[in-house]
Design a protein around this motif. Structure first.
Motif, PDB file in Angstrom:
ATOM      1  N   CYS A 297       0.834  -1.209   0.000  1.00 24.12           N
ATOM      2  CA  CYS A 297       0.000   0.000   0.000  1.00 24.12           C
ATOM      3  C   CYS A 297       0.865   1.253   0.000  1.00 24.12           C
ATOM      4  O   CYS A 297       0.598   2.211  -0.750  1.00 24.12           O
ATOM      5  N   HIS A 298       1.897   1.251   0.814  1.00 21.48           N
ATOM      6  CA  HIS A 298       2.799   2.410   0.863  1.00 21.48           C
ATOM      7  C   HIS A 298       3.557   2.568  -0.455  1.00 21.48           C
ATOM      8  O   HIS A 298       3.769   3.693  -0.925  1.00 21.48           O
ATOM      9  N   GLN A 299       3.932   1.465  -1.064  1.00 24.01           N
ATOM     10  CA  GLN A 299       4.612   1.535  -2.365  1.00 24.01           C
ATOM     11  C   GLN A 299       3.697   2.150  -3.421  1.00 24.01           C
ATOM     12  O   GLN A 299       4.138   2.981  -4.225  1.00 24.01           O
ATOM     13  N   GLN A 300       2.438   1.740  -3.420  1.00 19.89           N
ATOM     14  CA  GLN A 300       1.475   2.303  -4.366  1.00 19.89           C
ATOM     15  C   GLN A 300       1.346   3.812  -4.164  1.00 19.89           C
ATOM     16  O   GLN A 300       1.324   4.573  -5.124  1.00 19.89           O
ATOM     17  N   ALA A 301       1.255   4.232  -2.906  1.00 19.18           N
ATOM     18  CA  ALA A 301       1.142   5.662  -2.603  1.00 19.18           C
ATOM     19  C   ALA A 301       2.367   6.415  -3.099  1.00 19.18           C
ATOM     20  O   ALA A 301       2.246   7.498  -3.696  1.00 19.18           O
ATOM     21  N   ASN A 302       3.538   5.851  -2.899  1.00 19.70           N
ATOM     22  CA  ASN A 302       4.771   6.514  -3.336  1.00 19.70           C
ATOM     23  C   ASN A 302       4.853   6.603  -4.862  1.00 19.70           C
ATOM     24  O   ASN A 302       5.298   7.618  -5.408  1.00 19.70           O
ATOM     25  N   ILE A 303       4.417   5.569  -5.550  1.00 19.63           N
ATOM     26  CA  ILE A 303       4.402   5.591  -7.014  1.00 19.63           C
ATOM     27  C   ILE A 303       3.491   6.701  -7.515  1.00 19.63           C
ATOM     28  O   ILE A 303       3.855   7.468  -8.419  1.00 19.63           O
ATOM     29  N   LEU A 304       2.319   6.811  -6.915  1.00 14.60           N
ATOM     30  CA  LEU A 304       1.372   7.843  -7.334  1.00 14.60           C
ATOM     31  C   LEU A 304       1.909   9.243  -7.070  1.00 14.60           C
ATOM     32  O   LEU A 304       1.700  10.158  -7.875  1.00 14.60           O
ATOM     33  N   GLN A 305       2.605   9.423  -5.967  1.00 14.84           N
ATOM     34  CA  GLN A 305       3.195  10.730  -5.693  1.00 14.84           C
ATOM     35  C   GLN A 305       4.228  11.077  -6.755  1.00 14.84           C
ATOM     36  O   GLN A 305       4.321  12.218  -7.192  1.00 14.84           O
ATOM     37  N   GLY A 306       4.996  10.082  -7.176  1.00 13.14           N
ATOM     38  CA  GLY A 306       5.983  10.304  -8.227  1.00 13.14           C
ATOM     39  C   GLY A 306       5.335  10.658  -9.558  1.00 13.14           C
ATOM     40  O   GLY A 306       5.867  11.470 -10.322  1.00 13.14           O
ATOM     41  N   LEU A 307       4.190  10.063  -9.837  1.00 13.06           N
ATOM     42  CA  LEU A 307       3.484  10.376 -11.085  1.00 13.06           C
ATOM     43  C   LEU A 307       3.058  11.839 -11.130  1.00 13.06           C
ATOM     44  O   LEU A 307       2.997  12.439 -12.201  1.00 13.06           O
TER      45      LEU A 307
ATOM     46  N   GLN B  94       4.721  14.306 -10.278  1.00 14.31           N
ATOM     47  CA  GLN B  94       5.844  15.116 -10.780  1.00 14.31           C
ATOM     48  C   GLN B  94       5.887  15.087 -12.303  1.00 14.31           C
ATOM     49  O   GLN B  94       6.199  16.090 -12.939  1.00 14.31           O
ATOM     50  N   SER B  95       5.553  13.937 -12.889  1.00 12.44           N
ATOM     51  CA  SER B  95       5.555  13.806 -14.342  1.00 12.44           C
ATOM     52  C   SER B  95       4.276  14.355 -14.973  1.00 12.44           C
ATOM     53  O   SER B  95       4.288  14.810 -16.114  1.00 12.44           O
ATOM     54  N   PHE B  96       3.188  14.271 -14.238  1.00 14.81           N
ATOM     55  CA  PHE B  96       1.892  14.713 -14.738  1.00 14.81           C
ATOM     56  C   PHE B  96       1.233  15.645 -13.728  1.00 14.81           C
ATOM     57  O   PHE B  96       0.264  15.279 -13.052  1.00 14.81           O
ATOM     58  N   PRO B  97       1.748  16.855 -13.603  1.00 17.07           N
ATOM     59  CA  PRO B  97       1.228  17.781 -12.576  1.00 17.07           C
ATOM     60  C   PRO B  97      -0.256  18.105 -12.750  1.00 17.07           C
ATOM     61  O   PRO B  97      -0.932  18.424 -11.773  1.00 17.07           O
ATOM     62  N   GLU B  98      -0.768  17.999 -13.964  1.00 18.19           N
ATOM     63  CA  GLU B  98      -2.186  18.289 -14.188  1.00 18.19           C
ATOM     64  C   GLU B  98      -3.092  17.255 -13.521  1.00 18.19           C
ATOM     65  O   GLU B  98      -4.275  17.484 -13.336  1.00 18.19           O
ATOM     66  N   ARG B  99      -2.536  16.112 -13.140  1.00 17.11           N
ATOM     67  CA  ARG B  99      -3.297  15.043 -12.475  1.00 17.11           C
ATOM     68  C   ARG B  99      -2.987  14.972 -10.979  1.00 17.11           C
ATOM     69  O   ARG B  99      -3.407  14.033 -10.297  1.00 17.11           O
TER      70      ARG B  99
ATOM     71  N   HIS C 254      -4.182  12.188  -8.217  1.00 15.40           N
ATOM     72  CA  HIS C 254      -3.161  11.334  -7.616  1.00 15.40           C
ATOM     73  C   HIS C 254      -3.207  11.428  -6.099  1.00 15.40           C
ATOM     74  O   HIS C 254      -3.080  10.413  -5.408  1.00 15.40           O
ATOM     75  N   GLN C 255      -3.380  12.639  -5.574  1.00 16.42           N
ATOM     76  CA  GLN C 255      -3.398  12.809  -4.123  1.00 16.42           C
ATOM     77  C   GLN C 255      -4.565  12.075  -3.487  1.00 16.42           C
ATOM     78  O   GLN C 255      -4.423  11.501  -2.416  1.00 16.42           O
TER      79      GLN C 255
END
Length: 56
Positions: A13-23, A25-30, A34-35
């Motif tokens: 679960c924590h890994q999934q959250a961290n991946i989404l936070q990283g996304l 940065q690549s897709f700020p419009e989302r 993501h949050q």
């Protein structure tokens, strides 16, 4: 509810959250979407840690 592999689920679960936070940065419009998902995964990790029911 006790999961025999609860620690592994919590970690995932924590890994999934961290991946989404990283996304975000690549897709700020989302970032807002993501949050919301980050919050969901972190809350799920907390429920697993406490041994709560995961039924929806």
């Amino acid at each position: 509810m006790h999961l025999s592999n609860a620690r592994r689920w919590e970690k995932l679960c924590h890994q999934q959250a961290n991946i989404l936070q990283g996304l975000s940065q690549s897709f700020p419009e989302r970032a807002e979407a993501h949050q919301e998902l980050v919050n969901y995964w972190r809350a799920l990790a907390e429920r697993v840690r406490r041994g709560e029911s995961l039924k929806l």
